[in-house]
Design a protein around this motif. Structure first.
Motif, PDB file in Angstrom:
ATOM      1  N   ALA A 206      37.420  58.672  14.273  1.00 17.73           N
ATOM      2  CA  ALA A 206      37.345  60.101  14.611  1.00 17.73           C
ATOM      3  C   ALA A 206      38.649  60.610  15.218  1.00 17.73           C
ATOM      4  O   ALA A 206      38.832  61.814  15.363  1.00 17.73           O
ATOM      5  N   GLY A 207      39.526  59.684  15.596  1.00 20.07           N
ATOM      6  CA  GLY A 207      40.821  60.115  16.109  1.00 20.07           C
ATOM      7  C   GLY A 207      40.876  60.339  17.610  1.00 20.07           C
ATOM      8  O   GLY A 207      41.859  60.854  18.119  1.00 20.07           O
TER       9      GLY A 207
ATOM     10  N   TRP B  29      46.819  60.911  11.279  1.00 22.85           N
ATOM     11  CA  TRP B  29      46.178  61.134   9.990  1.00 22.85           C
ATOM     12  C   TRP B  29      46.984  62.129   9.145  1.00 22.85           C
ATOM     13  O   TRP B  29      47.584  63.051   9.722  1.00 22.85           O
ATOM     14  N   HIS B  31      47.015  65.080   7.606  1.00 18.53           N
ATOM     15  CA  HIS B  31      46.135  66.244   7.701  1.00 18.53           C
ATOM     16  C   HIS B  31      46.285  67.140   6.486  1.00 18.53           C
ATOM     17  O   HIS B  31      45.310  67.694   5.976  1.00 18.53           O
ATOM     18  N   ASP B  46      47.233  63.982  15.338  1.00 22.46           N
ATOM     19  CA  ASP B  46      46.635  63.010  16.259  1.00 22.46           C
ATOM     20  C   ASP B  46      45.786  63.762  17.272  1.00 22.46           C
ATOM     21  O   ASP B  46      45.586  64.984  17.134  1.00 22.46           O
ATOM     22  N   ARG B  47      45.277  63.067  18.284  1.00 24.33           N
ATOM     23  CA  ARG B  47      44.349  63.695  19.244  1.00 24.33           C
ATOM     24  C   ARG B  47      44.969  64.896  19.952  1.00 24.33           C
ATOM     25  O   ARG B  47      44.271  65.810  20.373  1.00 24.33           O
ATOM     26  N   GLU B  74      43.912  62.468   4.888  1.00 19.80           N
ATOM     27  CA  GLU B  74      43.157  61.728   5.921  1.00 19.80           C
ATOM     28  C   GLU B  74      43.433  60.229   5.926  1.00 19.80           C
ATOM     29  O   GLU B  74      42.741  59.472   6.615  1.00 19.80           O
ATOM     30  N   THR B 114      38.135  68.768   6.888  1.00 17.84           N
ATOM     31  CA  THR B 114      38.543  68.681   8.306  1.00 17.84           C
ATOM     32  C   THR B 114      39.517  69.794   8.695  1.00 17.84           C
ATOM     33  O   THR B 114      39.934  69.863   9.831  1.00 17.84           O
ATOM     34  N   ARG B 134      37.292  64.976  13.790  1.00 16.63           N
ATOM     35  CA  ARG B 134      38.719  65.143  13.497  1.00 16.63           C
ATOM     36  C   ARG B 134      39.115  66.622  13.478  1.00 16.63           C
ATOM     37  O   ARG B 134      40.290  66.933  13.554  1.00 16.63           O
ATOM     38  N   GLU B 136      39.994  69.997  14.893  1.00 14.67           N
ATOM     39  CA  GLU B 136      40.608  70.144  16.216  1.00 14.67           C
ATOM     40  C   GLU B 136      39.700  70.853  17.215  1.00 14.67           C
ATOM     41  O   GLU B 136      39.797  70.606  18.411  1.00 14.67           O
ATOM     42  N   THR B 139      37.556  67.998  18.595  1.00 15.92           N
ATOM     43  CA  THR B 139      38.373  67.178  19.498  1.00 15.92           C
ATOM     44  C   THR B 139      38.521  67.902  20.837  1.00 15.92           C
ATOM     45  O   THR B 139      38.368  67.296  21.905  1.00 15.92           O
TER      46      THR B 139
END
Lengths: 446, 446
Positions: A206-207, B29, B31, B46-47, B74, B114, B134, B136, B139
């Motif tokens: 899921a990151g 990833w 994206h 990333d996160r 991804e 995503t 994933r 945003e 997250t």
């Protein structure tokens, strides 16, 4: 309206010099009442320690004296009075009372002793846990546990980890099958989760990248020992773009940080427990599984069951090997690394060039195992192969396997038993002493 | 050996000016991949955010170009390159790549989108939670939730609370009977705990004085709504020598502190969610139950079901009253206090001079109830009386009642639903969006 007037200070917050002559109000329990004729000492106890209330018969209101005379031990009381620095009293001060109120009367006799003068059996203590926790040694354990958990969280925050919360009710067993508590979940069968392992791995896909959780785990293990619980607290982490070496470094740093924080913040509680903590040295010593085997088979004659590659390390061997390491290095903590792949769960990553060995580790304390971890397999095909090799059906792991097909980063992680961490740090005899309300084979209450 | 070489920075850690010209390695990833002929933009996620990797066909190694061409969205990738400040790129920089590696290939097609360009149903999202997270916006929710939990812990530490962990497996129902998940505990029946209420009260008798716990609670409620979960996270506190007024003050201060911390630390995540948080004003408005009744019956004609003393406040009335308060005061948070004793659990303290009213409160957000609390009964006899008045058998509460006989201080506390707190703060449509792996009537997986 507020009950705040019942306390201006905790007993441990008073500074005998700075607060000398000040009027304060303390609330707590009547720990001890000693009538010496012209003078009565009443010891008030709260979470932070004790204060001696000195009652001079000739100087106080007869009604106040009467209140103290009628007072039963362990009643909840509030005392307002003046601080008098007194080096001979506990914490260096005594309280000269102006008023004493009994807030709640405690019945007599008490179900157990709280002064530490009478030893009670562990079962009696746990049956009367509310009373047992009033013993300052037990309070100290949980004040330290609070500091340990805070230290862990600070450590992971600092290392850019996100705190997560994963479900405790699950449809499938983490590692396939045994030792599960079944639940009736409406009209379906479900289980209590043994470990957040599969969740934290899914969160790597899921990151979320670096996650940690301090939460309950449940294991329906039949054995009833000094070091097992059926409900325990697990400190679980998972980290992307990291291997077993990276998380071992993280783990040893975490342990050292915890010890440092406890030494810094819990001197009083450590003194109550008569413990001086030795901060473990970095880096921790590492022994490969094969080195351990070799030492057990050739250097420690007391070990009865000699081992072959693939055998687990038995309790006696583990214990004597821990002593061996301690005698050799002076350190209690060490790693056993590179375990046979077959002894570890399906998700442990085999070495590319020697697949019978895995990138796995146990972090040991002289007394027992504290943690297990590994780099995890992140390749879908290899993971399916390993699940099958363990005799499990990949279909049962659908929800877990899917994230591996759509971009799973390499990752590694570990779990640490929180109670074992406390138990080994404070050299407690029984793991139940590190839990407020332990659950085991026989105990479901309080 | 270490995988640390896979990342020198998170994308969000790069400062376009300070790091301009520096060589960095990012992992995350793929994206988005946009091939515009002479130039290809590869967005690495990333996160912490995104970085634009700019690939100029004429300037890079043909092999690198080939890697990007074959790359599926991804996939997990690692890019090493030079930072170039570029105000038009996301986060103000682009990365000029020297090497690009595909670490793990993602299959195509993806189970869901995503990029946020395609809306998916909540069920599809939750079925593919690893993919949904994933996005945003998702997250951001969990980065904020991490900050909220950290803020709560810091707040209680600061206020001298001890973090506790109580058992989730219990022999008896907290409030007597309904909505429990049964467990097979070896050869006995046990239950999943609905609330740490009885434990935290016992800990007041134990003298821990101020305790808090953030942990799972389990309720076998049949209804399946936007705001109910069968497994939730409860923020629970209990405080000795305190009444309902004291803990209401603590609660409103906690809420304000959380909002302040999120505003201070989560600007980026809030921006992703397009939220501007309004810090609630202190003190929160308070309405007595009887005032609420009066307003509902006389001032809000839209409310269909008029109320009598003793009635609960229905969903429609609660909602419209929340709007009424918001329109009048501009504030979303408020208290409803002094509830009829009969509507509250047996442990709520009745007023001495008007025992049909209890020293209890609900803390409300315009959208829903967030918290319940009260001063608790600390007198054994009164407590037994109240248990009986609720039609319950005190014998079933033996383990809980005993601590009241041997010195129970006056105390008060509350519980707050963590997911509801997040849901109302971020105005999420469904409480499931505030949980990583939600559990409801129908959902046991992933």
């Amino acid at each position: 309206m507020s009950l705040k007037a019942l306390r201006t200070h905790f007993t441990g917050e008073i500074n005998p010099e700075a607060d000398n002559g000040q009027t304060v109000t303390l609330s707590g329990w009547a720990h001890e009442i000693r009538d010496l004729g012209g003078i009565t000492f009443l010891v008030l106890r709260d979470r932070t320690g004790r204060a001696q209330v000195t009652i001079l018969k000739k100087k106080v209101d007869p009604e106040l004296l009467e209140t103290v005379k009628r007072m039963s031990r362990e009643s909840v009381i509030t005392v307002t009075g003046t601080i008098k620095a007194e080096p001979k009293a506990p914490n260096g001060y005594e309280l000269m009372p102006e008023s004493i109120t009994v807030v709640t009367v405690a019945e007599s006799p008490l179900p157990m002793d709280t002064t530490g003068k009478v030893d009670a059996e562990l079962d009696t203590r746990l049956d009367n846990r509310f009373m047992d926790l009033r013993r300052e040694e037990q309070t100290a354990v949980f004040v330290i546990r609070d500091t340990v958990q805070a230290a862990i969280r600070d450590f992971f925050r600092e290392n850019k980890f996100v705190e997560t919360t994963t479900s405790k009710i699950v449809a499938a067993a983490t590692e396939g099958g045994t030792d599960l508590f079944p639940i009736s979940y409406f009209d379906r069968e479900a289980f209590l989760n043994q470990s957040p392992q599969l969740f934290k791995q899914m969160l790597m896909s899921a990151g979320l990248d670096r996650v940690y959780e301090i939460g309950p785990i449940f294991r329906a293990e039949e054995h009833d020992t000094r070091k097992h619980l059926n409900e325990a607290t697990s400190i679980d982490i998972e980290m992307s773009f990291a291997d077993h070496e990276d998380v071992m470094e993280l783990l040893e740093n975490m342990i050292v940080y915890i010890y440092e924080q406890v030494v810094e913040k819990c001197q009083k509680s450590l003194a109550v427990l008569e413990k001086e903590l030795q901060i473990p040295k970095l880096p921790f010593n590492k022994y490969t599984y094969e080195q351990v085997l070799d030492i057990i088979n050739n250097e420690i004659p007391e070990i009865e069951d000699k081992m072959q590659f693939g055998d687990d390390i038995g309790t006696q061997a583990e214990h004597l090997f821990g002593e061996y390491v301690f005698n050799k290095t002076g350190e209690s903590h060490y790693f056993i690394i590179d375990w046979p792949t077959e002894t570890k769960p399906f998700y442990a990553m085999p070495y590319e060039d020697r697949p019978e060995i895995s990138k796995s580790f146990d972090m040991m304390h002289r007394m027992m195992e504290l943690s297990s971890g590994a780099q995890r397999i992140h390749q879908y095909d290899l993971l399916v192969e390993r699940i099958e090799a363990k005799g499990l059906n990949p279909d049962g792991f659908d929800f877990y396997l899917k994230p591996f097909r759509f971009g799973m980063p390499p990752h590694a992680g570990f779990g640490v038993g929180a109670e074992r961490l406390i138990m080994t740090m404070l050299e407690l005899d029984n793991i139940r002493e590190a839990v407020l309300f332990p659950r085991d084979r026989k105990r479901l209450s309080p």
